[in-house]
Design a protein around this motif. Structure first.
Motif, PDB file in Angstrom:
ATOM      1  N   LEU A  92      31.575 -11.359  13.442  1.00 45.68           N
ATOM      2  CA  LEU A  92      31.506 -10.175  13.681  1.00 45.68           C
ATOM      3  C   LEU A  92      30.001 -10.834  14.674  1.00 45.68           C
ATOM      4  O   LEU A  92      29.495  -9.874  15.183  1.00 45.68           O
ATOM      5  CB  LEU A  92      30.487  -9.469  11.996  1.00 45.68           C
ATOM      6  CG  LEU A  92      31.751  -8.916  11.804  1.00 45.68           C
ATOM      7  CD1 LEU A  92      31.667  -8.125  11.052  1.00 45.68           C
ATOM      8  CD2 LEU A  92      32.676  -8.141  12.621  1.00 45.68           C
ATOM      9  N   TYR A  93      29.206 -11.618  14.720  1.00 43.00           N
ATOM     10  CA  TYR A  93      28.526 -12.161  14.903  1.00 43.00           C
ATOM     11  C   TYR A  93      28.356 -12.554  16.450  1.00 43.00           C
ATOM     12  O   TYR A  93      27.549 -13.051  17.222  1.00 43.00           O
ATOM     13  CB  TYR A  93      26.996 -13.354  14.349  1.00 43.00           C
ATOM     14  CG  TYR A  93      26.541 -12.990  13.409  1.00 43.00           C
ATOM     15  CD1 TYR A  93      25.668 -12.704  13.041  1.00 43.00           C
ATOM     16  CD2 TYR A  93      27.924 -12.517  11.650  1.00 43.00           C
ATOM     17  CE1 TYR A  93      25.324 -11.977  11.844  1.00 43.00           C
ATOM     18  CE2 TYR A  93      27.320 -12.878  11.059  1.00 43.00           C
ATOM     19  CZ  TYR A  93      25.775 -12.070  10.430  1.00 43.00           C
ATOM     20  OH  TYR A  93      25.544 -12.020   8.903  1.00 43.00           O
ATOM     21  N   THR A  94      29.949 -13.445  16.295  1.00 44.70           N
ATOM     22  CA  THR A  94      29.562 -13.413  17.852  1.00 44.70           C
ATOM     23  C   THR A  94      29.868 -12.244  18.626  1.00 44.70           C
ATOM     24  O   THR A  94      30.128 -11.710  18.809  1.00 44.70           O
ATOM     25  CB  THR A  94      31.304 -14.439  18.183  1.00 44.70           C
ATOM     26  OG1 THR A  94      32.183 -12.945  17.922  1.00 44.70           O
ATOM     27  CG2 THR A  94      31.518 -15.538  16.674  1.00 44.70           C
ATOM     28  N   PRO A  95      30.235 -12.364  20.162  1.00 47.26           N
ATOM     29  CA  PRO A  95      30.626 -11.850  21.479  1.00 47.26           C
ATOM     30  C   PRO A  95      31.805 -10.793  21.526  1.00 47.26           C
ATOM     31  O   PRO A  95      31.891  -9.741  20.919  1.00 47.26           O
ATOM     32  CB  PRO A  95      30.494 -12.700  22.852  1.00 47.26           C
ATOM     33  CG  PRO A  95      29.329 -13.676  21.938  1.00 47.26           C
ATOM     34  CD  PRO A  95      30.251 -13.463  20.704  1.00 47.26           C
ATOM     35  N   GLU A  96      32.210 -11.322  21.117  1.00 50.22           N
ATOM     36  CA  GLU A  96      34.318 -11.028  20.961  1.00 50.22           C
ATOM     37  C   GLU A  96      34.257  -9.918  19.543  1.00 50.22           C
ATOM     38  O   GLU A  96      34.547  -8.883  19.553  1.00 50.22           O
ATOM     39  CB  GLU A  96      35.345 -11.809  20.434  1.00 50.22           C
ATOM     40  CG  GLU A  96      35.265 -12.515  21.844  1.00 50.22           C
ATOM     41  CD  GLU A  96      34.912 -14.134  21.852  1.00 50.22           C
ATOM     42  OE1 GLU A  96      34.791 -14.563  22.847  1.00 50.22           O
ATOM     43  OE2 GLU A  96      33.999 -13.571  21.160  1.00 50.22           O
ATOM     44  N   GLY A  97      32.999 -10.545  18.843  1.00 51.32           N
ATOM     45  CA  GLY A  97      33.151  -9.130  17.085  1.00 51.32           C
ATOM     46  C   GLY A  97      31.758  -8.214  17.640  1.00 51.32           C
ATOM     47  O   GLY A  97      32.612  -7.561  17.443  1.00 51.32           O
ATOM     48  N   LYS A  98      30.987  -8.500  18.160  1.00 54.68           N
ATOM     49  CA  LYS A  98      30.060  -7.254  18.387  1.00 54.68           C
ATOM     50  C   LYS A  98      30.978  -6.565  19.790  1.00 54.68           C
ATOM     51  O   LYS A  98      30.636  -5.210  19.807  1.00 54.68           O
ATOM     52  CB  LYS A  98      29.418  -8.501  19.233  1.00 54.68           C
ATOM     53  CG  LYS A  98      27.720  -8.522  18.668  1.00 54.68           C
ATOM     54  CD  LYS A  98      26.492  -9.111  18.860  1.00 54.68           C
ATOM     55  CE  LYS A  98      25.676  -9.866  18.095  1.00 54.68           C
ATOM     56  NZ  LYS A  98      24.609 -10.911  18.667  1.00 54.68           N
TER      57      LYS A  98
END
Length: 347
Positions: free
Chosen positions: A307-313
């Motif tokens: 969730l902390y990755t750009p894709e996760g956000k």
């Protein structure tokens, strides 16, 4: 105030997490002198397992009024009878809520609004872990995602106004949603697909127990956004992990899988008493620092690292929009906007 999303992500591998949870963590109880007299609590799925044990533990701290929220009146009454025997001074009621039915959830929350003068604690414990793919006939969503995520978040949001208005002035209501360490092990294989929520309804992609892990990670994603709309001075919202406990959550298993599950549980599982103590820690002992937190081993822990990755956000934003659209019939977006508006006015 630092919640889980403000912590750096943890990249510990799941076997290490599991070992720490099951073998290196000591049970904690509420502080000496804790007194829940006059307080009112709701626990979903309180007729058995962790929910029943959490109810019993709350009552042992002199909780005055307990509502057992269950799907089956007969099972709820049987559980209430046992609890009344142990705690005859408490007011213990059985209210019906079917987490598979939006109508039942709305009826339940309307009853909370009209029938309760006070509400201090809500523990959303009801959950599902099916080894077979099934869809909810009224919504079309896969059943685990429906119960563990969509319906649970609907119930959570609908209860927020009552928790804010019916808790004593100056004391925030408490909303604890049961989660799992397995949420940290989910890779979210459809992370980049849109609509994201709908991608989880594909029977060709269903895998057990991966779908259960995903359903718990979705709660991380929803809480990430929810705390932007809920003030910790009004309601403290958190997620609590009981770790792997000797319960009947996988009762849908059969044959060798069922035997293996019970053997593994006997060797590695926490006691139900210890598992339930994590709910009390999150809902009673923890303070405003736990708002928006995933609590594991009685400590605030980061969310799933994806969730902390750009894709996760990006996926968090998509899931938030899709969930509010799904629940628009219940004015979930309007409820959250009103909480945000009053939060601004209070400042």
């Amino acid at each position: 105030m630092v919640g889980s999303k403000d912590l750096p992500p943890s990249h510990a591998i799941y076997p290490v997490i599991f070992f720490r949870n099951q073998f290196l963590t000591k049970a904690q109880t509420l502080p000496k002198g804790t007194d829940l007299s006059e307080k009112v609590a709701i626990i979903t799925g309180a007729n058995t397992g962790l929910g029943f044990e959490a109810a019993s533990q709350l009552l042992s701290y002199k909780l005055s009024h307990l509502i057992i929220a269950v799907r089956s009146a007969a099972r709820g009454d049987a559980a209430a009878k046992k609890l009344r025997t142990r705690h005859p001074q408490a007011n213990i009621e059985v209210w019906i809520v079917d987490m598979a039915s939006y109508e039942s959830i709305q009826t339940f929350t309307r009853r909370v609004e009209t029938d309760l003068a006070r509400l201090d604690i809500v523990i959303l414990n009801a959950g599902l872990n099916n080894p077979q793919f099934r869809t909810n006939p009224s919504t079309g969503h896969e059943e685990i995602i429906q119960i563990n995520y969509i319906s649970t978040m609907l119930l959570a949001v609908l209860l927020l106004p009552s928790l804010k208005s019916k808790s004593p002035r100056g004391t925030p209501g408490r909303l604890t949603i049961v989660n799992a360490a397995l949420s940290l092990n989910s890779k979210l294989p459809t992370l980049k697909e849109r609509p994201f929520l709908q991608s989880l309804d594909d029977p060709k992609r269903f895998a057990f127990p991966a779908q259960y892990c995903i359903s718990k990670t979705l709660a991380h994603m929803f809480l990430w956004k929810l705390i932007d709309h809920v003030n910790a001075d009004d309601v403290i919202v958190n997620l609590a992990d009981p770790a792997f406990v000797k319960t009947d959550l996988a009762r849908g298993l059969s044959g060798g899988a069922k035997i293996g599950y019970h053997v593994f549980g006997a060797l590695c599982g926490r006691s139900i008493a210890m598992g339930a103590s994590t709910f009390l820690d999150a809902a009673v002992a923890k303070g405003k620092e736990s708002h928006g937190a995933f609590i594991m081993n009685y400590k605030i822990h980061p969310f799933n690292p994806v969730l902390y990755t750009p894709e996760g956000k990006d996926a968090i934003e998509a899931l938030w929009r899709e969930t509010l659209d799904e629940l628009a019939f219940a004015n979930v977006g309007g409820i959250l906007q009103s909480l945000t508006r009053f939060r601004t006015l209070d400042r």
